[in-house]
Design a protein around this motif. Structure first.
Motif, short mmCIF file in Angstrom:
data_model
loop_
_atom_site.label_atom_id
_atom_site.label_comp_id
_atom_site.label_asym_id
_atom_site.label_seq_id
_atom_site.Cartn_x
_atom_site.Cartn_y
_atom_site.Cartn_z
N ALA B 446 -54.57 90.58 -64.26
CA ALA B 446 -54.23 90.15 -65.61
C ALA B 446 -52.75 89.74 -65.61
N VAL B 448 -49.48 88.86 -68.27
CA VAL B 448 -49.01 88.93 -69.64
C VAL B 448 -47.71 88.14 -69.72
N ARG B 585 -52.58 86.59 -71.14
CA ARG B 585 -52.32 86.98 -72.52
C ARG B 585 -50.89 86.65 -72.88
N CYS B 619 -49.12 97.86 -74.90
CA CYS B 619 -50.16 96.89 -74.55
C CYS B 619 -50.44 96.93 -73.05
N THR B 622 -52.14 100.10 -71.98
CA THR B 622 -53.55 100.10 -72.32
C THR B 622 -54.35 99.33 -71.28
N LEU B 623 -53.82 98.15 -70.92
CA LEU B 623 -54.50 97.34 -69.90
C LEU B 623 -54.59 98.12 -68.59
N GLU B 626 -57.28 100.58 -68.54
CA GLU B 626 -58.60 99.97 -68.36
C GLU B 626 -58.82 99.59 -66.90
N GLN B 628 -56.82 97.58 -65.08
CA GLN B 628 -56.32 96.26 -64.68
C GLN B 628 -54.95 96.39 -64.06
N VAL B 630 -51.49 94.60 -63.92
CA VAL B 630 -50.90 93.63 -64.82
C VAL B 630 -49.61 93.03 -64.25
#
Lengths: 51, 763
Positions: B446, B448, B585, B619, B622-623, B626, B628, B630
């Motif tokens: 991911a 960001v 994101r 944020c 949280t990712l 899960e 991920q 980041v």
């Protein structure tokens, strides 16, 4: 055998000379600005080493 | 001068928006006393890049009064000036006039890089020893016998002593450090192997034996040191390039005392309740409250807001904000250590935990490798003891096993790939802090992005220039040239090529705009409500009564619309990330409307506006929860905690200082294509590292049985070790081969020129 007794010291001495030269160049700051040294050769009147 | 001029001018345009000339008090504060009234100031001048630049700068600075000497270092792009007296010579102004933007930075007390010179000296000593011992060994392999062989062994033993003591010391210390903390690293088997090989060879020599491993132990050190030095040089180069960029934190401030005296104090000595004078163009050093004056503030680095904020007395201001237009008097409300900037640093340090869990591939491999090697050698020893009962033979064979498994190829397998990869990124204007960053980047799923300053340039761009009367635009541009407000800068870019138009008087009204008088008319450029005092209706732009207009005697004659310009290639970069299987994101501190526009323009579906710095961290956490991994890309002070909490992070060169320090990668060019490129290179490097480790393991699988069976002589050991190292290096160089297109060709030049290249036009 006798030739070896002076050839080996001579070889080692020459090697050590090279090593010493490299260490001296390192200590006197000749590797600090390699890009600059390449350009400075084009500048007239700038033949003094770094103070 | 000729070749430097275009680049330098461009640099001024770009850099000028975010930084201003350091004041002479600031220079004095940052200079270092050399004793005897002599002071030295180091300036970073990112735009020097040729011999002509060196000459121009050194001559111009040398001519100044009180200047003792000026010396340009082209590799680090710095100028060090030695000067005398109380008055600071105006060298920054002189450089500015020559077209070079200069930035101050901390003069390091011990500027020389100790580790590097130690490594280079070690390489030199090990190289000398390895070369000479190899020569002697070759004669032993080709059949020297009896007294001659003994003599050669003795000479080798003597030469190896300084090499082991000096060059080996680096490995011994590191291995001892690891063992003391109950860890294993690659240096443990190296240290054990090298010292056992030396001890055994010495024993052999004393007893007139025929096999001595002096050559193996010393050349092993030589190869490993080369790898280590390359690694260090690469990282150091990236570090200095990053450090040489402009300093964004204020270093000190002018304090107004109760008795009217003015003192320039370093930031650390500013206390709450002190009154500070902030000139236009200065950064606000500590949190405070405005007492007097009005101005426009650039908050983009602090909050991510893209539009400047007008402020009036009574409003609070945060440290790190840039004052654009008017001078302000503020009352400090917090000391530097309690200010916004320091708060960000604390959040960053608190967040550091997540990344510390990552262990480098090399460490993970060596944690497994070292015990296996030592166990194998030990079992071999026991086996030969049991089989023959000859302890000398068993020992010799066990040490041969140690030498053959000594992780020469393995020690090179990872660093050599990372050095080649870092070099490729460097050529494309991307700096890598360390090798583990590339390993981490290869695993992300991911990404960001911050908005202002990252996806966008953080600088407004005039969008309706084509619909404005060119004559009016030229007048506006001439007026705008008098201000450093970002809107003015955007308009000033449209100045007509033929000289400046003459105005009788130009005054800037902070928070409102610019007023100029010419030929009896009053022109105003600024806020609609202020400039168009006669025409409250009509000609409304996108922004209704807000927005920027040009008026002649109070009548609106032109309306200007701005938008925050996206970075070059932003859309393409995001598409490439999506193609690479990374979800994108956007997190921003800006308003939902501004975010929505950018996300539509760039094709980002997922965005969260109006976030506080802690919100960004949440944020990302949280990712991460899960599952991920980041990647955070951001530039502002408000992104800094997020940069350090993310699995891996990238910052543009225009980012705040602490942001650049927190990020793993820093890209110097404007183009956002750097992000997918870094990902691409990191993934390729990751697969090459795995291949290299596989090669090293296959080599061991072949060589170890031979060693265990006792067939290894010093000659075979030397050949096997060199061959496996060369194979690994050759494989790593394939990464260089991935460079294929013309873009890489043109960028090669730019990489050498570092910072200036991002600013120069593509050639």
């Amino acid at each position: 055998m006798t030739t070896l007794s002076y050839l080996i010291p001579v070889a080692l001495f020459l090697g050590a000379l090279g090593l010493g030269g490299f260490l001296w160049a390192l200590r006197s700051g000749q590797y600090e600005d390699l890009d600059g040294a390449a350009e400075r050769i084009l500048i007239d009147g700038d033949d003094k080493p770094q103070g | 001068m000729s070749c430097c001029a275009p680049g330098a001018e461009m640099a001024l345009d770009l850099v000028g928006a975010t930084s201003v000339l350091p004041s002479s008090q600031e220079i004095r504060l940052a200079s270092r006393s050399l004793g005897d009234d002599l002071r030295q100031t180091d300036l970073s001048v990112p735009t020097v890049h040729c011999g002509a630049c060196i000459q121009t700068i050194e001559t111009a600075l040398g001519k100044l009064d009180h200047v003792e000497a000026a010396r340009v270092n082209l590799s680090t792009k710095r100028v060090s000036v030695r000067w005398r007296g109380d008055e600071v010579p105006p060298f920054v102004t002189v450089l500015e006039r020559l077209g070079y933007q200069a930035h101050l930075f901390e003069t390091e007390i011990d500027a020389k890089d100790k580790t590097l010179s130690e490594l280079i000296r070690a390489v030199a000593v090990a190289g000398f020893a390895a070369g000479n011992i190899m020569l002697l060994s070759v004669s032993v392999w080709s059949g020297a016998e009896g007294a001659t062989r003994d003599l050669f062994h003795w000479v080798s033993a003597l030469i190896a002593i300084p090499a082991l003591a000096f060059a080996g010391g680096i490995f011994f210390r590191s291995a001892w450090n690891a063992l003391r903390h109950g860890r294993m690293n690659m240096d443990v088997p190296i240290a054990v192997g090298v010292s056992l090989a030396y001890a055994m060879s010495l024993y052999e020599t004393i007893n007139h034996g025929d096999h001595a491993y002096f050559d193996a132990s010393v050349s092993l050190l030589f190869f490993l040191l080369i790898g280590r030095t390359l690694d260090h040089v690469m990282r150091e180069r990236a570090r200095t390039a990053v450090k040489g960029l402009s300093q964004l934190a204020a270093r000190g401030a002018m304090v107004l005392r109760a008795d009217g005296a003015r003192d320039y104090l370093p930031v650390g000595e500013i206390e709450p309740e002190m009154l500070l004078l902030i000139a236009a163009g200065d950064r606000i050093p500590v949190d405070g409250e405005i007492i007097q004056g009005a101005s426009d503030l650039d908050c983009s680095l602090v909050s991510g807001e893209s539009n400047p904020r007008s402020v009036t007395p009574g409003e609070p201001v945060q440290a790190g904000v840039l004052n654009f237009t008017g001078s302000l008097t503020i009352k400090a409300t917090a000391a530097a250590k309690d200010s916004f900037l320091a708060e960000m640093v604390r959040m960053m340090e608190a967040a550091e935990g997540g990344r510390a869990h990552y262990r480098r591939i090399a460490d993970r491999v060596s944690a497994l490798y070292a015990p296996v090697v030592h166990l194998t050698a030990f079992v071999t020893f026991l086996g030969w003891m049991a089989a023959t009962g000859d302890w000398h033979r068993a020992m010799t064979i066990a040490i041969a096993v140690l030498i053959i498994t000594c992780p020469c190829a393995l020690g090179l397998a990872v660093p050599i790939v990372q050095v080649v990869a870092a070099r490729r990124l460097f050529e494309n204007g991307i700096m890598v802090k360390d090798g583990s960053a590339m390993e981490r980047l290869a695993t992300i799923d991911a990404a960001v992005f911050d908005k202002t300053g990252t996806l966008t340039l953080g600088k407004p761009r005039l969008v309706n220039a084509s619909s404005i009367d060119p004559a009016m635009l030229a007048i506006a541009a001439d007026m705008a040239a008098h201000s450093r407000h970002p809107f003015s800068r955007a308009i000033a870019g449209f100045a007509a090529p033929g000289g400046q138009r003459k105005f009788d008087a130009v005054t800037e009204h902070p928070g409102f705009g610019i007023e100029a008088a010419a030929a009896g008319n009053i022109w105003r450029l600024g806020r609609r409500g202020w400039a168009g005092w006669k025409a409250r209706t009509g000609g409304e732009g996108r922004h209704g009564y807000g927005g920027t207009v040009l008026t002649k005697d109070g009548i609106i004659v032109a309306t200007f619309d701005f938008e925050d310009a996206p970075r070059a290639d932003a859309r393409a970069a995001i598409e490439r990330l999506n193609d690479a299987g990374v979800s994108v994101r956007m997190l921003s501190g800006d308003t939902a409307a501004a975010c929505g526009e950018v996300s539509k323009m760039l094709g980002i579906d997922d965005f969260i506006p109006c976030l506080l710095p802690s919100g960004k961290v949440e944020c990302i956490e949280t990712l991460a929860r899960e599952g991920q991994r980041v990647l955070m890309v951001g530039d502002g002070l408000n992104d800094t905690p997020a940069l350090s909490v993310a699995h891996v992070s990238i910052a543009p060169a225009t980012a705040a200082d602490i942001g650049r320090n927190a990020a793993d990668f820093v890209f110097l060019r404007e183009s956002l294509a750097a992000v997918p490129l870094a990902l691409d290179v990191s993934r390729k490097a990751g697969s090459l590292i795995r291949q290299n480790i596989a090669i090293a393991i296959v080599y061991n699988a072949v060589a170890v049985p031979i060693a265990i069976l006792g067939h290894v002589t010093p000659l075979i050991a030397a050949i096997a070790m060199s061959a496996s190292s060369l194979l690994v290096i050759g494989n790593a160089l394939r990464l260089q081969g991935f460079v294929s297109n013309g873009q890489a060709q043109s960028s090669r030049q730019d990489g050498r020129h570092g910072i200036s290249s991002q600013l120069a036009q593509p050639r």
